[in-house]
Structure formats: C-alpha cells, structure tokens
Design an enzyme around this catalytic site. Sequence first.
Site, PDB file in Angstrom:
ATOM      1  N   HIS A   9      24.855  55.445  51.215  1.00  0.00           N
ATOM      2  CA  HIS A   9      24.216  55.941  52.447  1.00  0.00           C
ATOM      3  C   HIS A   9      25.090  55.773  53.693  1.00  0.00           C
ATOM      4  O   HIS A   9      24.958  56.530  54.653  1.00  0.00           O
ATOM      5  CB  HIS A   9      22.888  55.205  52.660  1.00  0.00           C
ATOM      6  CG  HIS A   9      23.069  53.714  52.737  1.00  0.00           C
ATOM      7  ND1 HIS A   9      23.264  52.939  51.593  1.00  0.00           N
ATOM      8  CD2 HIS A   9      23.132  52.856  53.780  1.00  0.00           C
ATOM      9  CE1 HIS A   9      23.419  51.677  51.953  1.00  0.00           C
ATOM     10  NE2 HIS A   9      23.348  51.599  53.271  1.00  0.00           N
ATOM     11  N   GLY A  66      30.656  51.851  53.163  1.00  0.00           N
ATOM     12  CA  GLY A  66      30.881  51.377  54.522  1.00  0.00           C
ATOM     13  C   GLY A  66      32.317  50.960  54.761  1.00  0.00           C
ATOM     14  O   GLY A  66      32.951  51.359  55.742  1.00  0.00           O
ATOM     15  N   THR A  67      32.828  50.132  53.856  1.00  0.00           N
ATOM     16  CA  THR A  67      34.213  49.663  53.973  1.00  0.00           C
ATOM     17  C   THR A  67      35.143  50.258  52.918  1.00  0.00           C
ATOM     18  O   THR A  67      36.364  50.122  53.024  1.00  0.00           O
ATOM     19  CB  THR A  67      34.274  48.131  53.783  1.00  0.00           C
ATOM     20  OG1 THR A  67      33.742  47.832  52.482  1.00  0.00           O
ATOM     21  CG2 THR A  67      33.470  47.399  54.848  1.00  0.00           C
ATOM     22  N   GLY A  68      34.585  50.821  51.878  1.00  0.00           N
ATOM     23  CA  GLY A  68      35.364  51.279  50.721  1.00  0.00           C
ATOM     24  C   GLY A  68      35.526  50.185  49.679  1.00  0.00           C
ATOM     25  O   GLY A  68      35.914  50.448  48.538  1.00  0.00           O
ATOM     26  N   GLY A  70      33.217  47.709  48.370  1.00  0.00           N
ATOM     27  CA  GLY A  70      32.202  47.519  47.318  1.00  0.00           C
ATOM     28  C   GLY A  70      32.273  48.596  46.251  1.00  0.00           C
ATOM     29  O   GLY A  70      32.261  48.307  45.037  1.00  0.00           O
ATOM     30  N   HIS A  98      53.160  54.746  43.197  1.00  0.00           N
ATOM     31  CA  HIS A  98      53.451  53.476  42.528  1.00  0.00           C
ATOM     32  C   HIS A  98      52.345  53.024  41.585  1.00  0.00           C
ATOM     33  O   HIS A  98      52.619  52.473  40.519  1.00  0.00           O
ATOM     34  CB  HIS A  98      53.663  52.366  43.564  1.00  0.00           C
ATOM     35  CG  HIS A  98      54.971  52.479  44.296  1.00  0.00           C
ATOM     36  ND1 HIS A  98      55.520  51.442  45.014  1.00  0.00           N
ATOM     37  CD2 HIS A  98      55.845  53.513  44.421  1.00  0.00           C
ATOM     38  CE1 HIS A  98      56.675  51.821  45.550  1.00  0.00           C
ATOM     39  NE2 HIS A  98      56.892  53.089  45.215  1.00  0.00           N
ATOM     40  N   ARG A 132      59.525  51.995  36.320  1.00  0.00           N
ATOM     41  CA  ARG A 132      59.093  50.597  36.421  1.00  0.00           C
ATOM     42  C   ARG A 132      57.626  50.496  36.835  1.00  0.00           C
ATOM     43  O   ARG A 132      56.937  49.522  36.512  1.00  0.00           O
ATOM     44  CB  ARG A 132      59.980  49.835  37.409  1.00  0.00           C
ATOM     45  CG  ARG A 132      59.849  50.264  38.860  1.00  0.00           C
ATOM     46  CD  ARG A 132      60.881  49.572  39.750  1.00  0.00           C
ATOM     47  NE  ARG A 132      60.652  49.777  41.165  1.00  0.00           N
ATOM     48  CZ  ARG A 132      60.995  50.888  41.835  1.00  0.00           C
ATOM     49  NH1 ARG A 132      61.571  51.899  41.203  1.00  0.00           N
ATOM     50  NH2 ARG A 132      60.747  50.992  43.129  1.00  0.00           N
TER      51      ARG A 132
END
Length: 148
Positions: A9, A66-68, A70, A98, A132
């Site tokens: 949400h 909200g923050t990415g 969770g 990478h 690598r």
Amino acid sequence: MKVAIGNDHAATDLKMEVMEYVKSLGHEVINFGTDGHESCNYPEYGEKVARAVAAGEADCGVLLCGTGVGISLAANKVKGIRCGVCSDTTTAHLIKEHNNANIIAMGARIVGSELAKDIVKTYLEAEFMGGRHQTRIDMIHKIEEGQQ
Ligand code: RB5
C-alpha cells in the site's frame, strides 16, 4: 522483456507510474498488485513476484514498498532470487552487471518517481558481466543449497 511488478500500500501510486513507464519502454508488465491503498502485507507481493521470476514466467521483477527493504527480504526467501534495494542509478546498473539481480526493489518513501523511473530503465538496460561475478553468484546459491 516480461517484467513482474508488485508492491504494498505504501507504493501503489509509485507502482502505477513505474508500470506505465516500463510499458512505454516497450516491455510487457505483469502486475501482481496491490492496486489499493488500504494496509496490506508486503511479503505477499514480494513472494508473488519472486515466484513468477523464479518460475521463468517473467524475465525480471520490480518490487516496491515503503523502503524497499521488507519486500526485498521476502523475495530473497524464494530459491533462485537475487533481489536488492536500489536508491540510485549506480547501484541500478551494478546490481545487474555484478550481481545479476533478477529483481530490484525500491522504496516509495525514499525515491521520487523520476529517480525510480531512471533506476528501472538503467537496470533493464544493464547486462550481466559474468566471469568472476558468476563465481560469486554460484557461492551465494551454494549457501542457499546448504552446501557452504
Ligand atoms: C509499511 O508501512 C512499511 O512497513 C513497508 O512498506 C515497508 O517499508 C517495509 O519494509
């Protein structure tokens, strides 16, 4: 490319904008919701997108909360998923070059919509460098398999 997208949400408005933008770049979008603003649980949407990517139903994914954080934690619990939070365009290309991330996450309370669109475009255009970096990714997946 087929891009799976999901959010809680806190990120519905940003998701709508990002979704239209990704379509305008010529990609197909599979929207896993939520499309509402009522409180919901980000693990549900993180898992849906992650399972679609892991199953090959989508080439990659974009997750928003909200923050990415969770929603990325939830996505990373699905085997084969490499998801990280991007709040800048440098991370957006390096996470592909990478880390060969198959999902990126962003925070609607952290990035504005113009930056979010730049991040998604940068990620979608970047290419994995292999070599690598593949060795290190193999090590990550050995941890997942309990072999390391
Ligand atoms: C919801 O309020 C918020 O906790 C969620 O969107 C996210 O930021 C969690 O990591």
